[in-house]
Design a protein around this motif. Sequence first.
Motif, mmCIF file in Angstrom:
data_model
loop_
_atom_site.group_PDB
_atom_site.id
_atom_site.type_symbol
_atom_site.label_atom_id
_atom_site.label_comp_id
_atom_site.label_asym_id
_atom_site.label_seq_id
_atom_site.Cartn_x
_atom_site.Cartn_y
_atom_site.Cartn_z
ATOM 1 N N GLN A 144 0.308 -1.444 0.859
ATOM 2 C CA GLN A 144 -0.169 -0.312 -0.272
ATOM 3 C C GLN A 144 0.511 1.491 0.193
ATOM 4 O OE1 GLN A 144 -2.643 -0.467 3.733
ATOM 5 N NE2 GLN A 144 -4.223 -2.132 2.753
ATOM 6 N N SER A 145 2.095 1.097 0.819
ATOM 7 C CA SER A 145 2.561 2.516 0.608
ATOM 8 C C SER A 145 3.949 1.947 -0.139
ATOM 9 C CB SER A 145 2.816 2.712 1.960
ATOM 10 O OG SER A 145 3.580 1.755 3.096
ATOM 11 N N GLN A 146 4.644 1.828 -1.187
ATOM 12 C CA GLN A 146 5.601 1.690 -1.971
ATOM 13 C C GLN A 146 6.223 2.686 -1.842
ATOM 14 O OE1 GLN A 146 4.479 0.666 -6.101
ATOM 15 N NE2 GLN A 146 3.348 -1.054 -5.071
ATOM 16 N N ASN A 147 6.672 3.758 -2.226
ATOM 17 C CA ASN A 147 6.990 5.238 -2.040
ATOM 18 C C ASN A 147 7.448 5.361 -0.651
ATOM 19 O OD1 ASN A 147 6.875 5.594 -4.480
ATOM 20 N ND2 ASN A 147 5.630 6.524 -3.765
ATOM 21 N N ASP A 148 7.410 4.796 0.720
ATOM 22 C CA ASP A 148 7.989 4.615 1.778
ATOM 23 C C ASP A 148 8.068 3.609 2.418
ATOM 24 O OD1 ASP A 148 7.938 5.921 4.403
ATOM 25 O OD2 ASP A 148 6.174 6.215 4.828
ATOM 26 N N VAL A 149 9.895 3.449 2.076
ATOM 27 C CA VAL A 149 10.393 2.714 2.605
ATOM 28 C C VAL A 149 10.609 1.570 4.245
ATOM 29 C CG1 VAL A 149 12.742 1.129 2.292
ATOM 30 C CG2 VAL A 149 11.874 2.545 0.154
ATOM 31 N N SER A 150 10.695 3.180 4.629
ATOM 32 C CA SER A 150 11.435 3.409 6.294
ATOM 33 C C SER A 150 9.162 2.362 6.985
ATOM 34 C CB SER A 150 10.986 4.636 6.989
ATOM 35 O OG SER A 150 8.854 5.624 6.822
ATOM 36 N N LYS A 151 8.692 2.928 6.837
ATOM 37 C CA LYS A 151 7.605 1.973 6.986
ATOM 38 C C LYS A 151 7.445 0.397 6.964
ATOM 39 C CE LYS A 151 3.784 5.091 6.952
ATOM 40 N NZ LYS A 151 2.460 5.748 6.364
ATOM 41 N N VAL A 152 8.556 -0.151 5.685
ATOM 42 C CA VAL A 152 8.567 -1.704 5.165
ATOM 43 C C VAL A 152 9.480 -1.727 6.356
ATOM 44 C CG1 VAL A 152 9.553 -2.816 3.243
ATOM 45 C CG2 VAL A 152 8.481 -1.047 2.844
ATOM 46 N N ILE A 153 10.679 -0.787 6.369
ATOM 47 C CA ILE A 153 11.588 -1.255 6.982
ATOM 48 C C ILE A 153 11.826 -1.392 9.026
ATOM 49 C CG2 ILE A 153 14.187 -1.037 8.444
ATOM 50 C CD1 ILE A 153 14.507 0.887 5.713
ATOM 51 N N GLU A 154 10.714 -0.785 9.655
ATOM 52 C CA GLU A 154 9.901 -0.819 10.726
ATOM 53 C C GLU A 154 9.105 -2.232 10.581
ATOM 54 O OE1 GLU A 154 6.784 1.993 13.939
ATOM 55 O OE2 GLU A 154 7.815 2.663 10.979
ATOM 56 N N GLY A 155 8.320 -2.391 9.375
ATOM 57 C CA GLY A 155 7.294 -3.484 9.827
ATOM 58 C C GLY A 155 8.660 -4.696 10.272
ATOM 59 N N ILE A 156 9.579 -5.519 9.587
ATOM 60 C CA ILE A 156 10.727 -6.203 9.364
ATOM 61 C C ILE A 156 10.857 -6.113 10.494
ATOM 62 C CG2 ILE A 156 12.632 -7.448 8.464
ATOM 63 C CD1 ILE A 156 11.377 -5.843 5.411
ATOM 64 N N ARG A 157 11.876 -5.160 11.108
ATOM 65 C CA ARG A 157 12.224 -5.763 12.709
ATOM 66 C C ARG A 157 11.155 -5.636 13.479
ATOM 67 N NH1 ARG A 157 15.837 0.564 12.164
ATOM 68 N NH2 ARG A 157 17.464 -0.591 11.402
ATOM 69 N N LYS A 161 11.254 -9.385 15.634
ATOM 70 C CA LYS A 161 12.444 -8.865 17.188
ATOM 71 C C LYS A 161 10.902 -9.565 17.883
ATOM 72 C CE LYS A 161 11.837 -5.527 20.564
ATOM 73 N NZ LYS A 161 10.802 -6.434 21.564
ATOM 74 N N ARG A 162 9.932 -9.788 17.531
ATOM 75 C CA ARG A 162 8.931 -10.838 17.589
ATOM 76 C C ARG A 162 9.217 -11.890 17.503
ATOM 77 N NH1 ARG A 162 2.062 -11.070 16.966
ATOM 78 N NH2 ARG A 162 2.136 -12.938 17.719
ATOM 79 N N LEU A 163 9.889 -12.466 16.651
ATOM 80 C CA LEU A 163 10.738 -14.210 16.326
ATOM 81 C C LEU A 163 11.820 -14.548 17.441
ATOM 82 C CD1 LEU A 163 10.150 -16.821 14.962
ATOM 83 C CD2 LEU A 163 11.934 -15.875 13.064
ATOM 84 N N LEU A 164 12.112 -13.192 17.287
ATOM 85 C CA LEU A 164 13.368 -13.618 18.704
ATOM 86 C C LEU A 164 12.929 -13.448 19.546
ATOM 87 C CD1 LEU A 164 16.306 -11.035 17.099
ATOM 88 C CD2 LEU A 164 16.140 -13.779 17.194
ATOM 89 N N ASP A 165 11.786 -12.873 20.117
ATOM 90 C CA ASP A 165 11.348 -12.636 21.393
ATOM 91 C C ASP A 165 11.123 -13.993 21.803
ATOM 92 O OD1 ASP A 165 12.615 -10.481 22.581
ATOM 93 O OD2 ASP A 165 10.786 -9.831 21.807
ATOM 94 N N THR A 166 10.060 -14.821 20.962
ATOM 95 C CA THR A 166 9.786 -16.274 21.114
ATOM 96 C C THR A 166 10.475 -17.231 21.017
ATOM 97 O OG1 THR A 166 7.437 -15.083 19.612
ATOM 98 C CG2 THR A 166 7.602 -17.898 19.978
ATOM 99 N N LEU A 167 11.195 -17.700 20.625
ATOM 100 C CA LEU A 167 12.430 -18.218 20.057
ATOM 101 C C LEU A 167 13.217 -18.281 21.620
ATOM 102 C CD1 LEU A 167 13.214 -18.767 16.733
ATOM 103 C CD2 LEU A 167 12.236 -20.167 17.988
#
Length: 264
Positions: A144-157, A161-167
């Motif tokens: 939905q926000s192809q021009n906003d790379v910062s949101k993509v990076i924030e989502g991946i982080r 973080k959630r995966l590392l915390d779970t493990l």
Amino acid sequence: MSKHKHEHGQSSNTMKPEQTMSAESLSSLQNQQAEGQAGVPEVEIQPGAEPDMADMVGQPGAQPGAVTTPEAQLAAAKAEIELLKAQLAELNDKYLRALAEQVNFRKRMTKEKEEYQQYALSTLLSDLIPVLDDFDRSLEAAAQSQNDVSKVIEGIRLVQKRLLDTLANKYGLARYDAEGSVFDPHMHEAMFSDQGDVTEPTVTQEFMPGYKLHDRVIRAAKVKVTVPANNGAEKAPAQMEKAQGQAQDESSTANSSSSGQNDV
């Protein structure tokens, strides 16, 4: 003459008491024998007839319950054989039951082991499903926000973080940093090496992080190592490779023993 007759008369008189005593003794002995014979029952044995066990009771040398006839001995032997056959059948039945229980136990353990191996990761996968949902949401937000790379990076982080915390919190998986630490062949895998101003082999670059499961390293960090630039620096890479090989052998031995215990 008179004197001889007188002596003969005296000797006759002295013999009479002795003769009387002998007769009395003989009479008493006869009475005792008669009483002893009267206490023993008379048994009439016909020629060719076998003595009865009831008649032998009370006779000298007779044993109560003794089997004397061949027919009685044969009957006793047959009874003993039947008893032994019954005991053998009972023991054989117990053995077959124990063997069947052991076979059923092995089958049950094999089935449980297969089910455990098949569904052992169900808990882990159930915990990872929400992380996959986070990836889906991150991809939708990035579309939905192809021009906003910062949101993509924030989502991946956030997903990371959630995966590392779970493990880490549920399974004891921990990530450790290697850069700047002293080289340890049990925790680091040297991909490259160079010489530098260091006093001992040091990790100067990390290519891939290392992970521990509780206190055991399950993946060593892939790093670049800088060795001291002094006399004997030529031997340092060889020694480092040797130590690293020993650490890998120890790790594979530990993994093999762990897998062997899981197979039992």
